[in-house]
Design a protein around this motif. Structure first.
Motif, PDB file in Angstrom:
ATOM      1  N   VAL A  63     -10.091  10.577   7.019  1.00  0.00           N
ATOM      2  CA  VAL A  63     -10.595   9.207   6.997  1.00  0.00           C
ATOM      3  C   VAL A  63      -9.872   8.390   8.065  1.00  0.00           C
ATOM      4  O   VAL A  63      -8.644   8.302   8.053  1.00  0.00           O
ATOM      5  CB  VAL A  63     -10.383   8.544   5.617  1.00  0.00           C
ATOM      6  CG1 VAL A  63     -10.965   7.139   5.614  1.00  0.00           C
ATOM      7  CG2 VAL A  63     -10.989   9.390   4.508  1.00  0.00           C
ATOM      8  N   ALA A 100     -16.243   5.753   5.935  1.00  0.00           N
ATOM      9  CA  ALA A 100     -15.786   4.870   4.857  1.00  0.00           C
ATOM     10  C   ALA A 100     -15.904   3.395   5.230  1.00  0.00           C
ATOM     11  O   ALA A 100     -15.854   2.534   4.358  1.00  0.00           O
ATOM     12  CB  ALA A 100     -14.346   5.199   4.473  1.00  0.00           C
ATOM     13  N   THR A 109     -14.341   1.131   2.196  1.00  0.00           N
ATOM     14  CA  THR A 109     -14.268   1.592   0.809  1.00  0.00           C
ATOM     15  C   THR A 109     -13.526   2.919   0.758  1.00  0.00           C
ATOM     16  O   THR A 109     -13.951   3.889   1.390  1.00  0.00           O
ATOM     17  CB  THR A 109     -15.675   1.759   0.201  1.00  0.00           C
ATOM     18  OG1 THR A 109     -16.392   0.519   0.307  1.00  0.00           O
ATOM     19  CG2 THR A 109     -15.584   2.161  -1.265  1.00  0.00           C
ATOM     20  N   ALA A 110     -12.417   2.956   0.036  1.00  0.00           N
ATOM     21  CA  ALA A 110     -11.597   4.171  -0.028  1.00  0.00           C
ATOM     22  C   ALA A 110     -12.370   5.304  -0.689  1.00  0.00           C
ATOM     23  O   ALA A 110     -12.808   5.158  -1.830  1.00  0.00           O
ATOM     24  CB  ALA A 110     -10.314   3.898  -0.800  1.00  0.00           C
ATOM     25  N   LYS A 113      -8.251   8.505  -3.688  1.00  0.00           N
ATOM     26  CA  LYS A 113      -6.990   7.838  -3.987  1.00  0.00           C
ATOM     27  C   LYS A 113      -5.947   8.278  -2.968  1.00  0.00           C
ATOM     28  O   LYS A 113      -5.821   9.462  -2.661  1.00  0.00           O
ATOM     29  CB  LYS A 113      -6.522   8.206  -5.402  1.00  0.00           C
ATOM     30  CG  LYS A 113      -5.195   7.578  -5.796  1.00  0.00           C
ATOM     31  CD  LYS A 113      -4.802   7.979  -7.213  1.00  0.00           C
ATOM     32  CE  LYS A 113      -3.478   7.349  -7.617  1.00  0.00           C
ATOM     33  NZ  LYS A 113      -3.077   7.734  -9.000  1.00  0.00           N
ATOM     34  N   TYR A 116      -2.996   4.397   2.472  1.00  0.00           N
ATOM     35  CA  TYR A 116      -3.749   4.070   3.689  1.00  0.00           C
ATOM     36  C   TYR A 116      -2.959   3.071   4.535  1.00  0.00           C
ATOM     37  O   TYR A 116      -2.132   2.316   4.014  1.00  0.00           O
ATOM     38  CB  TYR A 116      -5.100   3.448   3.340  1.00  0.00           C
ATOM     39  CG  TYR A 116      -6.075   4.367   2.650  1.00  0.00           C
ATOM     40  CD1 TYR A 116      -7.132   4.960   3.351  1.00  0.00           C
ATOM     41  CD2 TYR A 116      -5.961   4.639   1.293  1.00  0.00           C
ATOM     42  CE1 TYR A 116      -8.046   5.784   2.717  1.00  0.00           C
ATOM     43  CE2 TYR A 116      -6.871   5.472   0.648  1.00  0.00           C
ATOM     44  CZ  TYR A 116      -7.905   6.041   1.366  1.00  0.00           C
ATOM     45  OH  TYR A 116      -8.812   6.863   0.737  1.00  0.00           O
ATOM     46  N   LYS A 136      -7.549  -6.952  -0.067  1.00  0.00           N
ATOM     47  CA  LYS A 136      -7.831  -5.781  -0.893  1.00  0.00           C
ATOM     48  C   LYS A 136      -8.543  -6.303  -2.138  1.00  0.00           C
ATOM     49  O   LYS A 136      -7.958  -7.032  -2.937  1.00  0.00           O
ATOM     50  CB  LYS A 136      -6.549  -5.049  -1.279  1.00  0.00           C
ATOM     51  CG  LYS A 136      -6.758  -3.937  -2.293  1.00  0.00           C
ATOM     52  CD  LYS A 136      -5.431  -3.392  -2.805  1.00  0.00           C
ATOM     53  CE  LYS A 136      -5.625  -2.419  -3.959  1.00  0.00           C
ATOM     54  NZ  LYS A 136      -4.337  -1.956  -4.531  1.00  0.00           N
ATOM     55  N   LEU A 164      -4.362   2.852  -2.513  1.00  0.00           N
ATOM     56  CA  LEU A 164      -5.716   2.547  -2.952  1.00  0.00           C
ATOM     57  C   LEU A 164      -6.233   3.598  -3.926  1.00  0.00           C
ATOM     58  O   LEU A 164      -5.913   4.785  -3.784  1.00  0.00           O
ATOM     59  CB  LEU A 164      -6.675   2.468  -1.765  1.00  0.00           C
ATOM     60  CG  LEU A 164      -6.377   1.427  -0.678  1.00  0.00           C
ATOM     61  CD1 LEU A 164      -7.425   1.504   0.423  1.00  0.00           C
ATOM     62  CD2 LEU A 164      -6.302   0.036  -1.264  1.00  0.00           C
ATOM     63  N   ALA A 166      -9.742   5.408  -5.409  1.00  0.00           N
ATOM     64  CA  ALA A 166     -11.087   5.681  -4.885  1.00  0.00           C
ATOM     65  C   ALA A 166     -12.014   4.542  -5.296  1.00  0.00           C
ATOM     66  O   ALA A 166     -12.052   4.145  -6.453  1.00  0.00           O
ATOM     67  CB  ALA A 166     -11.608   7.009  -5.425  1.00  0.00           C
ATOM     68  N   ASP A 168     -11.726   1.389  -4.060  1.00  0.00           N
ATOM     69  CA  ASP A 168     -11.124   0.110  -3.677  1.00  0.00           C
ATOM     70  C   ASP A 168     -11.662  -0.315  -2.309  1.00  0.00           C
ATOM     71  O   ASP A 168     -11.935   0.524  -1.437  1.00  0.00           O
ATOM     72  CB  ASP A 168      -9.603   0.211  -3.609  1.00  0.00           C
ATOM     73  CG  ASP A 168      -8.958   0.182  -4.986  1.00  0.00           C
ATOM     74  OD1 ASP A 168      -9.667  -0.106  -5.971  1.00  0.00           O
ATOM     75  OD2 ASP A 168      -7.742   0.466  -5.079  1.00  0.00           O
ATOM     76  N   THR A 169     -11.779  -1.629  -2.103  1.00  0.00           N
ATOM     77  CA  THR A 169     -12.325  -2.141  -0.849  1.00  0.00           C
ATOM     78  C   THR A 169     -11.281  -2.947  -0.083  1.00  0.00           C
ATOM     79  O   THR A 169     -10.432  -3.622  -0.671  1.00  0.00           O
ATOM     80  CB  THR A 169     -13.553  -3.031  -1.105  1.00  0.00           C
ATOM     81  OG1 THR A 169     -13.193  -4.104  -1.994  1.00  0.00           O
ATOM     82  CG2 THR A 169     -14.679  -2.215  -1.722  1.00  0.00           C
ATOM     83  N   LEU A 195      -6.353   7.103   6.477  1.00  0.00           N
ATOM     84  CA  LEU A 195      -5.682   7.703   5.314  1.00  0.00           C
ATOM     85  C   LEU A 195      -4.412   8.391   5.773  1.00  0.00           C
ATOM     86  O   LEU A 195      -4.467   9.303   6.606  1.00  0.00           O
ATOM     87  CB  LEU A 195      -6.617   8.703   4.619  1.00  0.00           C
ATOM     88  CG  LEU A 195      -6.027   9.519   3.484  1.00  0.00           C
ATOM     89  CD1 LEU A 195      -5.615   8.637   2.319  1.00  0.00           C
ATOM     90  CD2 LEU A 195      -7.045  10.566   2.994  1.00  0.00           C
TER      91      LEU A 195
END
Length: 199
Positions: A63, A100, A109-110, A113, A116, A136, A164, A166, A168-169, A195
Motif C-alpha cells: 500500500v 487505497a 481507506t486503510a 490493520k 502507516y 483520521k 489504523l 482496516a 479507517d479513513t 503502509l
C-alpha cells in the motif's frame, strides 16, 4: 508430483508382496490407485486455494500513494480562501499501489490493520495565510500553519505515523480563510502515505 507419488505407492506394494504372494493377491491395485488419484487431486486443490489466499494477503500489504492538486487551467492559481474548513481533494494520482486512495473524494481507506505513515506538502502565494491538517476519521491529527508574509511564496509540510484499523479513513483539510496554490505542471501540493508494517 502425482506420478512420483504413484510410483512410490507401487514400489511399496511390490515390496509388501516380496515373500508374501498370498497377501499380495488380496491387494486391489486399481482401487488403491483410484484412492491415491483422488487424494492427489484434493491436495492440488487445497494448494491452489492456499496460494491464492497468500497472494491476496501479500497484495493487501502493498500500500502506497502520492497525489497532487492540479490547476483547472494551464496556469498557476490558488484554491481558497473559504469561510469554512474544506476537505482537500488531490485528483492527480502519481502512485496508488493497492488503490487505497480515492482521487474522487481525497480519502485514503486503510485496507489492513497496521502502522502507516502520511505526509503532505503545500505551497501558497503569500497574500493569504496557509493552514493544512491531516484528519483520521473526524479527528485532527497534525497541522501546519503559515501566516501571510512579505515573501513571494510560503510553504508548509508535516507528517505522522498512525496505527489504523482496516477501514479507517485519513484525509486532509484546508483551514478556514486560507489558501494553497494549484499548478498544472510541478505538483507543489501533495498528499502521500504508505503502509509501514501490518499489525
Amino acid at each position: 508430483m502425482e506420478q512420483t507419488v504413484v510410483i512410490f505407492v507401487l514400489m511399496s506394494l511390490m515390496c509388501t508382496c516380496n515373500g508374501q504372494s498370498s497377501e499380495c493377491g488380496a491387494v486391489n491395485i486399481y482401487t488403491e490407485l483410484k484412492e491415491l488419484r483422488s487424494l492427489v487431486e484434493d491436495l492440488t486443490t487445497r494448494l491452489s486455494t492456499t496460494q491464492a489466499e497468500l497472494e491476496q494477503e501479500r497484495a493487501a500489504k502493498r500500500v502506497a500513494f502520492t497525489a497532487a492538486i492540479l490547476s483547472p487551467t494551464n496556469s498557476n492559481q490558488h484554491h481558497g480562501p473559504f469561510n469554512q474548513e474544506t476537505k482537500l481533494i488531490f485528483p492527480k494520482v502519481i502512485t496508488n499501489v493497492g488503490n487505497a486512495y480515492d482521487s474522487n473524494t481525497g480519502v485514503f481507506t486503510a485496507p489492513v490493520k497496521g502502522l502507516y505513515y502520511f505526509r503532505y506538502s503545500g505551497r501558497a502565494f503569500s497574500g493569504h495565510d496557509t493552514g493544512l491538517s491531516i484528519f483520521k476519521g473526524g479527528s485532527r491529527i497534525v497541522s501546519s500553519y503559515n501566516y501571510k508574509s512579505g515573501d513571494t511564496d510560503d510553504t508548509v509540510s508535516n507528517g505522522v505515523a498512525l496505527e489504523l484499523e482496516a477501514g479507517d479513513t485519513v484525509y486532509m483539510h484546508l483551514w478556514i480563510n486560507s489558501w494553497i496554490s494549484t499548478d498544472y505542471r510541478y505538483s507543489y501540493c501533495t498528499f502521500s502515505g504508505f503502509l509501514v508494517t501490518p499489525m
